[in-house]
Write a protein that holds these residues in place. Structure first.
Motif, PDB file in Angstrom:
ATOM      1  N   ASP A  52       9.961  -1.404   3.239  1.00 38.21           N
ATOM      2  CA  ASP A  52      10.097  -2.692   4.240  1.00 38.21           C
ATOM      3  C   ASP A  52       9.706  -2.551   6.028  1.00 38.21           C
ATOM      4  O   ASP A  52       9.251  -2.838   5.723  1.00 38.21           O
ATOM      5  N   ARG A  53       9.397  -0.792   6.396  1.00 39.07           N
ATOM      6  CA  ARG A  53       8.901   0.228   7.440  1.00 39.07           C
ATOM      7  C   ARG A  53       7.527  -0.491   7.514  1.00 39.07           C
ATOM      8  O   ARG A  53       6.391  -1.568   8.685  1.00 39.07           O
TER       9      ARG A  53
ATOM     10  N   LEU B 268       5.780  -3.290   6.050  1.00 45.59           N
ATOM     11  CA  LEU B 268       5.384  -4.692   5.595  1.00 45.59           C
ATOM     12  C   LEU B 268       6.066  -5.434   7.181  1.00 45.59           C
ATOM     13  O   LEU B 268       5.708  -6.376   7.846  1.00 45.59           O
ATOM     14  N   LYS B 269       6.919  -4.567   7.882  1.00 43.63           N
ATOM     15  CA  LYS B 269       7.094  -5.353   9.122  1.00 43.63           C
ATOM     16  C   LYS B 269       6.201  -4.654  10.271  1.00 43.63           C
ATOM     17  O   LYS B 269       6.396  -5.558  11.310  1.00 43.63           O
TER      18      LYS B 269
ATOM     19  N   LYS C  62       0.808  -5.413  11.364  1.00 41.50           N
ATOM     20  CA  LYS C  62      -0.410  -5.288  10.715  1.00 41.50           C
ATOM     21  C   LYS C  62      -2.274  -4.412  11.174  1.00 41.50           C
ATOM     22  O   LYS C  62      -2.997  -4.145  10.196  1.00 41.50           O
TER      23      LYS C  62
END
Length: 231
Positions: free
Chosen positions: A40-41, A43-44, A47
């Motif tokens: 989750d970290r 993907l949040k 990028k």
């Protein structure tokens, strides 16, 4: 050992097994929770900031990048978790590591982060000797991170705009090349057609010169009629 004592020993052994099984279940649950939290970290994380994806501070040595990537890639590897988002997170992690291991890519990122720091200092009227800069607070670090995002987004917009203009220019150049190729093709076809009818044109001219052509035949008939004697 009496039967009662044997029963008590077996009971204690069973209790130990149950406790171990419970501990294993808790550890497995905790591990899965850590995996899900890390996925989750990632993907949040923004990028475009490879440091953020790998959860690293800017300027760390290459060895830290390798260690961090190995640790996190083993944790969230798609083969080691049932989380459906694991493949996407793993790909982002790999891309971030590749970018930081590339000298030019990392230099561009470091320059963006440095620009963000300079812009933040200018906005807050700070200098490199300011206490806030030498001992950054959590609030200032978060403001720096947000400013870095702004700079990276702005640079990405400019990069895409330049790429689009470059592609358009390349398209115009390609159309120009295609038109030149087509022109040369038509010219060659015309030359071939002209050469193929060369013998026909020469033959027609010879016939005309020799009086075999239709026009020459008419002229000869007229001359013969003039030479006819009357009486």
């Amino acid at each position: 050992m009496t039967v009662k004592e044997e029963v008590e020993v077996k009971g204690e052994q069973n209790n130990e097994k149950d406790e171990l099984a419970a501990l294993d279940a808790l550890e497995k649950e905790a591990t899965e929770f850590n995996k899900d939290a890390e996925i989750d970290r990632i993907l949040k994380a923004f990028k475009l900031d490879a440091y953020a994806v790998l959860d690293l501070q800017p300027g760390v040595p290459e060895s830290d990048i390798k260690i961090q990537y190995r640790k996190k890639s083993l944790l969230i590897h798609p083969d080691k978790t049932s989380n459906p988002s694991a493949p996407d997170a793993f790909d982002r992690l790999k891309k971030a590591q590749t970018e930081l291991m590339d000298e030019k890519s990392r230099q561009r990122l470091d320059e963006c982060i440095a620009d963000a720091r300079m812009l933040l200092m200018r906005e807050r009227k700070l200098t490199v000797d300011s206490e806030e800069i030498r001992n950054m607070t959590t609030e200032l670090k978060e403001a720096w991170r947000k400013k870095t995002v702004e700079v990276l987004v702005d640079n990405e917009h400019r990069r895409r705009k330049q790429l689009k203009a470059q592609m358009q220019e390349e398209g115009r150049e390609q159309r120009k090349v295609d038109e030149e190729v087509e022109t040369r093709k038509r010219r060659r076809e015309h030359e071939v057609a002209w050469e193929e009818t060369r013998e026909t044109r020469i033959g027609s001219w010879r016939d005309f010169q020799g009086g075999k052509g239709p026009v020459a035949g008419k002229e000869a008939g007229k001359k013969k009629k003039k030479m006819k004697v009357l009486g």
